[in-house]
Design a protein around this motif. Structure first.
Motif, PDB file in Angstrom:
ATOM      1  N   PRO A   4       0.827  -1.208   0.000  1.00  0.00           N
ATOM      2  CA  PRO A   4       0.000   0.000   0.000  1.00  0.00           C
ATOM      3  C   PRO A   4       0.863   1.260   0.000  1.00  0.00           C
ATOM      4  O   PRO A   4       2.059   1.210   0.318  1.00  0.00           O
ATOM      5  CB  PRO A   4      -0.813  -0.096   1.288  1.00  0.00           C
TER       6      PRO A   4
ATOM      7  N   ASP B 166      -4.349   1.199  -2.009  1.00  0.00           N
ATOM      8  CA  ASP B 166      -3.716  -0.029  -2.494  1.00  0.00           C
ATOM      9  C   ASP B 166      -4.570  -0.612  -3.613  1.00  0.00           C
ATOM     10  O   ASP B 166      -5.802  -0.484  -3.590  1.00  0.00           O
ATOM     11  CB  ASP B 166      -3.577  -1.052  -1.364  1.00  0.00           C
TER      12      ASP B 166
ATOM     13  N   ILE C   5      -7.097  -1.942   1.280  1.00  0.00           N
ATOM     14  CA  ILE C   5      -6.439  -1.787   2.579  1.00  0.00           C
ATOM     15  C   ILE C   5      -7.172  -2.652   3.601  1.00  0.00           C
ATOM     16  O   ILE C   5      -8.389  -2.559   3.744  1.00  0.00           O
ATOM     17  CB  ILE C   5      -6.452  -0.313   3.032  1.00  0.00           C
TER      18      ILE C   5
ATOM     19  N   ALA D  15       0.371   0.612   7.177  1.00  0.00           N
ATOM     20  CA  ALA D  15      -0.811   0.241   6.403  1.00  0.00           C
ATOM     21  C   ALA D  15      -0.575  -1.151   5.827  1.00  0.00           C
ATOM     22  O   ALA D  15       0.490  -1.433   5.272  1.00  0.00           O
ATOM     23  CB  ALA D  15      -1.066   1.242   5.279  1.00  0.00           C
TER      24      ALA D  15
ATOM     25  N   ASP E  98      -2.191  -4.252   3.285  1.00  0.00           N
ATOM     26  CA  ASP E  98      -3.212  -4.572   2.283  1.00  0.00           C
ATOM     27  C   ASP E  98      -3.790  -5.958   2.563  1.00  0.00           C
ATOM     28  O   ASP E  98      -3.387  -6.629   3.522  1.00  0.00           O
ATOM     29  CB  ASP E  98      -2.681  -4.421   0.855  1.00  0.00           C
TER      30      ASP E  98
ATOM     31  N   SER F 109       2.862  -4.465   3.444  1.00  0.00           N
ATOM     32  CA  SER F 109       2.718  -3.281   4.286  1.00  0.00           C
ATOM     33  C   SER F 109       3.672  -2.168   3.882  1.00  0.00           C
ATOM     34  O   SER F 109       4.694  -2.396   3.239  1.00  0.00           O
ATOM     35  CB  SER F 109       2.960  -3.647   5.746  1.00  0.00           C
TER      36      SER F 109
END
Length: 188
Positions: free
Chosen positions: A81, A107, A111, A152, A154, A159
């Protein structure tokens, strides 16, 4: 072409997950083979690819049962992401008060979650569909300067991480005098 006959205007179709993507037309000389390219935009996950010759049965053939080839493929997500924006308010923060995190992440596959690790707290941010940000609160516990680590993830567990430096001050009374605020006046 498995025959001794020239075949003109033979159609060949690409079908992905049951949806026809493209049909091309070719001519075949006797006992020949062609390499045919099809292009489509693949999406992550499992796909069933079908190549079908003579999809409309417009050519009378000696064997109609060998006109379909099927292959299952797995398209992997390789892109993590992207965190477009991350903010915290207020900054500086004061011990004992709450601070507000706001993160914009995108993404191609979606996400799954956005988390913040700050001052020994793991905060799961909540997606707000109105603002399209992931948002959440944390408590300012310790005075000083520290980094909030924002991650973050996905849906494939890839990440991305960024950080925000946060200043946290003691929430104590503080009297302050500036020299420019001092006035001298003679007594009469």
């Amino acid at each position: 072409n498995n025959s001794n006959i020239t075949i003109s205007n033979a159609r060949i179709a690409l079908i992905v997950d049951g949806v026809r993507q493209e049909t091309k037309t070719f001519s075949f000389t006797p006992l020949s083979q062609l390499l045919i390219d099809f292009d489509w935009i693949a999406k992550w996950g499992q796909d069933t690819i079908v190549i079908q010759v003579d999809p409309y049965n417009s050519i009378v053939e000696s064997n109609e049962s060998n006109n379909i080839g099927t292959q299952n493929i797995l398209v992997n997500d390789i892109y993590p992401p992207i965190i477009l924006q991350a903010s915290v308010t207020p900054n500086p923060a004061y011990v004992g008060n709450q601070i507000f995190f706001k993160v914009k992440a995108i993404d191609s596959t979606g996400i799954a979650s956005v988390t913040v690790n700050w001052q020994n707290q793991n905060i799961s941010l909540t997606y707000d569909s109105l603002t399209t940000f992931f948002e959440g609160f944390a408590n300012a516990n310790t005075a000083g300067t520290s980094d909030a680590i924002i991650t973050a993830y996905d849906v494939n567990n890839l990440s991305s991480t960024t950080s925000i430096e946060i200043q946290t001050r003691q929430n104590l009374p503080d009297l302050e005098v500036y020299a420019s605020n001092i006035l001298f006046a003679p007594l009469l």
